[in-house]
Scaffold this motif. Sequence first.
Motif, PDB file in Angstrom:
ATOM      1  N   ALA A  27       0.814  -1.182  -0.114  1.00  0.00           N
ATOM      2  CA  ALA A  27      -0.139  -0.102   0.129  1.00  0.00           C
ATOM      3  C   ALA A  27       0.669   1.128  -0.017  1.00  0.00           C
ATOM      4  CB  ALA A  27      -1.111   0.360   1.307  1.00  0.00           C
ATOM      5  N   ALA A  28       1.128   1.831  -1.192  1.00  0.00           N
ATOM      6  CA  ALA A  28       1.753   3.419  -1.291  1.00  0.00           C
ATOM      7  C   ALA A  28       0.695   3.988  -1.471  1.00  0.00           C
ATOM      8  CB  ALA A  28       2.646   2.438  -2.093  1.00  0.00           C
ATOM      9  N   SER A  29       1.234   5.806  -1.403  1.00  0.00           N
ATOM     10  CA  SER A  29       0.690   7.212  -1.778  1.00  0.00           C
ATOM     11  C   SER A  29       0.826   6.666  -3.035  1.00  0.00           C
ATOM     12  CB  SER A  29       1.523   7.847  -1.200  1.00  0.00           C
ATOM     13  OG  SER A  29       2.478   7.775  -1.440  1.00  0.00           O
ATOM     14  N   ALA A  91      -4.447   7.142  -2.646  1.00  0.00           N
ATOM     15  CA  ALA A  91      -3.291   6.068  -2.251  1.00  0.00           C
ATOM     16  C   ALA A  91      -3.849   5.172  -3.243  1.00  0.00           C
ATOM     17  CB  ALA A  91      -3.360   5.642  -0.517  1.00  0.00           C
ATOM     18  N   VAL A  92      -2.860   3.912  -3.190  1.00  0.00           N
ATOM     19  CA  VAL A  92      -2.974   2.597  -4.135  1.00  0.00           C
ATOM     20  C   VAL A  92      -2.534   1.385  -3.257  1.00  0.00           C
ATOM     21  CG1 VAL A  92      -2.492   4.139  -6.225  1.00  0.00           C
ATOM     22  CG2 VAL A  92      -1.338   3.206  -5.132  1.00  0.00           C
ATOM     23  N   LEU A  93      -2.787   0.511  -4.095  1.00  0.00           N
ATOM     24  CA  LEU A  93      -2.708  -0.880  -3.644  1.00  0.00           C
ATOM     25  C   LEU A  93      -2.298  -1.411  -4.441  1.00  0.00           C
ATOM     26  CD1 LEU A  93      -2.922  -3.447  -0.759  1.00  0.00           C
ATOM     27  CD2 LEU A  93      -5.225  -3.560  -1.978  1.00  0.00           C
ATOM     28  N   THR A  94      -0.930  -2.406  -3.912  1.00  0.00           N
ATOM     29  CA  THR A  94      -0.560  -3.013  -5.279  1.00  0.00           C
ATOM     30  C   THR A  94      -0.223  -3.806  -5.631  1.00  0.00           C
ATOM     31  OG1 THR A  94       0.897  -1.087  -6.371  1.00  0.00           O
ATOM     32  CG2 THR A  94       1.674  -3.279  -7.449  1.00  0.00           C
ATOM     33  N   VAL A  95      -0.610  -5.509  -5.905  1.00  0.00           N
ATOM     34  CA  VAL A  95      -1.319  -6.704  -5.265  1.00  0.00           C
ATOM     35  C   VAL A  95      -0.284  -7.729  -6.352  1.00  0.00           C
ATOM     36  CG1 VAL A  95      -2.759  -8.976  -5.075  1.00  0.00           C
ATOM     37  CG2 VAL A  95      -2.989  -6.362  -4.463  1.00  0.00           C
ATOM     38  N   LEU A  96       0.146  -8.881  -5.799  1.00  0.00           N
ATOM     39  CA  LEU A  96       1.017  -9.204  -6.538  1.00  0.00           C
ATOM     40  C   LEU A  96       0.740 -10.980  -6.598  1.00  0.00           C
ATOM     41  CD1 LEU A  96       5.544  -8.304  -5.909  1.00  0.00           C
ATOM     42  CD2 LEU A  96       4.141  -7.417  -7.181  1.00  0.00           C
ATOM     43  N   ALA A  97       0.527 -11.812  -7.632  1.00  0.00           N
ATOM     44  CA  ALA A  97      -0.098 -12.029  -7.203  1.00  0.00           C
ATOM     45  C   ALA A  97       0.856 -13.883  -8.542  1.00  0.00           C
ATOM     46  CB  ALA A  97      -2.072 -12.855  -7.738  1.00  0.00           C
TER      47      ALA A  97
END
Length: 132
Positions: A27-29, A91-97
Amino acid sequence: MPAAEAEVLEEIRRLRARLPQVTGAVAASTDGFVIAQDAAGPEAEGVAALTAASLAVAIRLADATGRGGFRELLVRGEDGYVATYAAGPSAVLTVLAEPRTNVGRLHLESRISGARIAELVAEAWAAREPGG
């Protein structure tokens, strides 16, 4: 944003529990600063910075094509997915899958977490306001 960090991290961990194919999340700005991370792979700061750069392009692309405000961005690589979701305006949420991830389920679960992170970040910003 340190006040929200623990709660955001807990939300990321709940996401990973709901979707075991998620290998990490940051989670990042929107300007690339890490709020919380739970990722074993790439360095969180680098992921956050790259997310900010790709976010800028995605926002411009959505705007230029008349698609409205940014909601999400999905990259499929040979070894899996990188998905970024809006988490409020700042903010944003970056997900690795993993590559075997059900993308529909990835979207569903990550959107839920993105909305919760948006709430947590908004609460943290409100608490910083005078009288908040």
